[in-house]
Design an enzyme around this catalytic site. Structure first.
Site, PDB file in Angstrom:
ATOM      1  N   HIS A 211      40.206   0.433 -84.109  1.00  0.00           N
ATOM      2  CA  HIS A 211      38.817   0.067 -83.755  1.00  0.00           C
ATOM      3  C   HIS A 211      37.885   0.206 -84.954  1.00  0.00           C
ATOM      4  CE1 HIS A 211      39.456  -0.773 -79.565  1.00  0.00           C
ATOM      5  NE2 HIS A 211      40.055   0.388 -79.380  1.00  0.00           N
ATOM      6  N   ASP A 267      42.531   5.806 -81.442  1.00  0.00           N
ATOM      7  CA  ASP A 267      43.164   5.216 -80.273  1.00  0.00           C
ATOM      8  C   ASP A 267      43.467   3.739 -80.534  1.00  0.00           C
ATOM      9  OD1 ASP A 267      40.364   4.715 -80.292  1.00  0.00           O
ATOM     10  OD2 ASP A 267      40.493   3.956 -78.246  1.00  0.00           O
ATOM     11  N   GLU A 268      44.413   3.207 -79.769  1.00  0.00           N
ATOM     12  CA  GLU A 268      44.722   1.774 -79.758  1.00  0.00           C
ATOM     13  C   GLU A 268      44.861   1.193 -81.166  1.00  0.00           C
ATOM     14  OE1 GLU A 268      41.601   0.241 -77.245  1.00  0.00           O
ATOM     15  OE2 GLU A 268      42.811   0.538 -75.455  1.00  0.00           O
ATOM     16  N   VAL A 269      45.734   1.805 -81.958  1.00  0.00           N
ATOM     17  CA  VAL A 269      46.025   1.272 -83.296  1.00  0.00           C
ATOM     18  C   VAL A 269      47.076   0.173 -83.107  1.00  0.00           C
ATOM     19  CG1 VAL A 269      46.720   1.825 -85.647  1.00  0.00           C
ATOM     20  CG2 VAL A 269      45.550   3.546 -84.265  1.00  0.00           C
TER      21      VAL A 269
END
Length: 706
Positions: A211, A267-269
């Site tokens: 992100h 998060d959410e790599v």
């Protein structure tokens, strides 16, 4: 014992008898010692510490029983009060030590910020934070302050701030800030000072892996992308990446000097180990992730702060690999799930793994920004169900951690990522925010002290336990009783109980299950009552509950009858929704169900003018006018909350496209009305149709017919 030894049975050997008597006396002494020690061991259980729990942290400070008793009886005003510095508490400890020299039975730890920590069982979550996500849509400071005051009344103890591109980045990072409409350094300091003056904790969030769109979208740092055309995540193998992150953290810490924590995101790599630098290394994706996170965490620790980390990228990493990385000594994880089925996303294995690696955990639900990318009003039922499930999970799992639960964060996302459109604006989320905070704050009165909380003895602790509940809790603490709640994986092996929601229920502490249910009902009544007070509603808590039950309102639309700042915008959204539905129905009717103003008619300029007048004469002008009036009304109502750029973005996203659609229909109709002569059929067909749909093999048209 003398009379006992003075009696010797006839025929017994005196020496053998004396030996037996000695053994009996030793046994009696041992039993007496156990009974004398047992109450002290009971006291340890009130802190959730058993005789086998020896390693709460790597740094141990041993104190005696009276010290533990002192910590368990410190009042909320003493804990973390601005007039209660750590020296005063140390002085109290010294006084207690002089009066008692019993063995140590309590362990506390000393972290980088020099605060005493202890864990304590209670029936309430002690640390409750709300999250503000400012991505390209910063609310005005005056409105933020008012929202924070309301949330504090509901029971929050802190704020998680995600500044992103609204922060006044300087020097090499100056191009990360909004070109206009962001916060100035004065604004940032003013907000932080306000939050801290309210006795609330401030935790900044800095994206340091995934992100990172707002950092990598431009040319300045595009070379740090993991994938050339994707600005979603950093390449962890470049030295410049760590240097950039360190510079960002340093600028953030400069204005957040009193913050204990820095949230580093991660998060959410989605793009990991894809660039040539990463793939040529022998490390796999998990190893790359752990190495990068450890590097970032060490930077935060260097500044004397505790790094927090979203947990989702850790769920698939094997326990041994996670343990060997020593990440547990560097970061505290924040487990986030926004769905109701929490155990579906964080299973038994994850809880087991996390409990062996990390000394404490945080959890996160949400109050807005998780119900859909274009949602205008939070889906109330979804957020509340998620929170209720989280509380059940916390009761079940928090005892695994020696330091207990770090806190519960309610996130409020403004966009799903930097490039996404706006979802719920803050004014439309106030009812959901207040209700969600109350759900986390107000305990079920009949559950007992089942939540193990981490407590800093120099931090403000807000408790919503009334005196009657607190007395009940103290009685249960003294008795050492604590409710065991099995994991669903264990429950599946047991005889299931009836539960309409399809999930096996928690085991009530009370022998009378009706008492447990009544505690839940009593909690909901308290939540409703406090909700109506905070938002100044014209109906009492009882009626509020009936409204909720009777209308099955998933968005708290009746909160529009209350009197809170932002209620005009909240009301407008319901009218706008019905207006947009009407626009869609009219479009569908004219373009697809009626035969005179379809795309075919428009493309060939072929229709009956009489029918056009019939179709657009009244409905289209009325809808255009109503949409314009509603846009103006919403713009006025949002002026107090947001800058012009945010208002215009929201109006373009939610109103303008609908207005353009009906305007185009009106323009097309007016154009078609002007025709007085029309060609004979068949009408000429565009060659583009044949080309686009690859119809050449069918030989549907001749060249001379085009």
């Amino acid at each position: 014992m003398g009379s006992f030894f003075g009696v010797c049975p006839k025929g017994a050997k005196p020496r053998l008898f004396l030996l037996i008597c000695c053994l009996v006396s030793i046994l009696i002494g041992l039993v007496s010692t156990v009974f004398l020690y047992f109450p002290h061991n009971e006291h340890l259980q009130t802190f959730g510490i058993t005789a086998e729990e020896e390693d709460i942290s790597s740094e141990k400070f041993k104190i005696n029983e009276e010290d533990s008793l002192l910590m368990s009886t410190v009042t909320n005003s003493e804990i973390g009060s601005s007039n209660s510095p750590i020296e005063l508490q140390s002085e109290k400890l010294k006084k207690i030590r002089t009066s008692s020299h019993q063995n140590e039975k309590e362990i506390i730890s000393w972290n980088l910020t020099n605060n005493f920590q202890a864990s304590n069982f209670s029936n309430v979550i002690e640390n409750r934070l709300i999250h503000f996500d400012f991505k390209g849509s910063p609310p005005k400071l005056s409105y933020l302050k008012e929202t924070i005051r309301l949330a504090k009344i509901a029971g929050i103890t802190g704020i998680l701030l995600e500044w992103e591109d609204t922060f006044p980045w300087t020097e090499n990072l100056a191009n990360l800030t909004l070109t206009r409409g962001g916060y100035s350094l004065t604004d940032v300091k003013e907000l932080i000072q306000f939050v801290e003056s309210e006795g609330l904790e401030v935790i900044p969030l800095v994206q340091s892996f995934g992100h990172t769109e707002f950092i990598l979208k431009g040319t300045d740092f595009a070379h740090l992308r993991e994938v050339e055309g994707e600005p979603q995540s950093f390449c962890p193998s470049r030295i410049e990446t760590i240097e950039l992150i360190e510079e960002m953290i340093e600028q953030i810490i400069t204005v957040h000097q009193n913050s204990r924590y820095i949230h580093i995101g991660c998060d959410e790599v989605f793009n990991l180990r894809l660039c040539p630098l990463c793939t040529e290394k022998s490390e796999n994706g998990d190893e790359l992730f752990l190495r990068h996170v450890s590097n970032v965490a060490q930077i935060v620790r260097k500044f004397g702060k505790i790094p927090l980390l979203w947990d989702d990228m850790l769920r698939s990493i094997p326990e041994k690999q996670l343990y060997d990385s020593k990440l547990g000594s560097l970061v505290e994880i924040m487990i986030w799930v926004y769905a109701e089925e929490i155990d579906r996303y964080v299973g038994f294995d994850s809880w087991e793994k996390y409990s062996k690696v990390f000394p404490t955990i945080w959890v996160a639900g949400s109050y807005k920004g998780t119900s859909g990318e274009t949602t205008q009003i939070p889906i109330f039922s979804r957020h509340v169900n998620n929170i209720e499930r989280w509380i059940e999970v916390i009761i079940r799992e928090s005892s695994r951690w020696g330091k207990g639960l770090g806190g519960f964060v309610l996130t409020g996302w403004s966009r799903y990522d930097h490039f996404a459109v706006l979802c719920e604006l803050l004014p439309s989320a106030i009812p959901s925010l207040i209700y969600s905070v109350l759900e986390v704050t107000i305990p079920n009165t009949n559950t007992g002290p089942t939540i193990r909380n981490r407590i800093f003895l120099t931090s403000t602790v807000h408790s919503h336990i009334n005196p009657r509940d607190d007395q009940s809790n103290q009685r249960q603490k003294r008795s050492g009783s604590r409710r065991w709640v099995p994991h669903p994986q264990t429950l599946r092996k047991m005889k299931p109980k009836d539960d309409r929601r399809g999930v096996l229920p928690l085991i009530p502490e009370s022998k009378n299950e009706n008492q447990f249910v009544s505690g839940v009902v009593e909690k909901h009544e308290k939540v409703w009552k406090e909700f109506t007070k905070i938002l100044v509603c014209p109906f009492d808590g009882t009626r509020f509950g009936k409204l909720l039950k009777e209308t099955n309102d998933t968005e708290l639309s009746f909160a529009g009858r209350c009197n809170w700042t932002g209620v005009n915008f909240f009301r407008s959204l319901f009218y706008l929704r019905s207006l947009l539905v009407e626009v869609a129905e009219v479009q569908d009717q004219i373009k697809w169900k009626r035969g005179w103003l379809t795309d075919y008619n428009i493309n060939h300029n072929y229709t009956l003018p009489l029918r056009i007048v019939e179709l657009i004469r009244t409905e289209i002008p009325r809808l255009k006018e109503n949409l314009a009036l509603k846009a103006k009304s919403i713009g006025i109502s949002l002026k107090s909350f947001y800058r012009n750029e945010v208002i215009l973005e929201w109006i373009e996203q939610n109103i303008w496209n609908s207005w353009k659609a009906v305007d185009q229909l009106e323009r097309a109709g007016e154009k078609l009305k002007k025709f007085k002569y029309w060609e004979r059929r068949p009408l000429r067909t565009s060659s583009q149709i044949v080309s686009d749909l690859r119809l050449h093999p069918l030989h549907l048209i001749n060249k001379n017919e085009l």
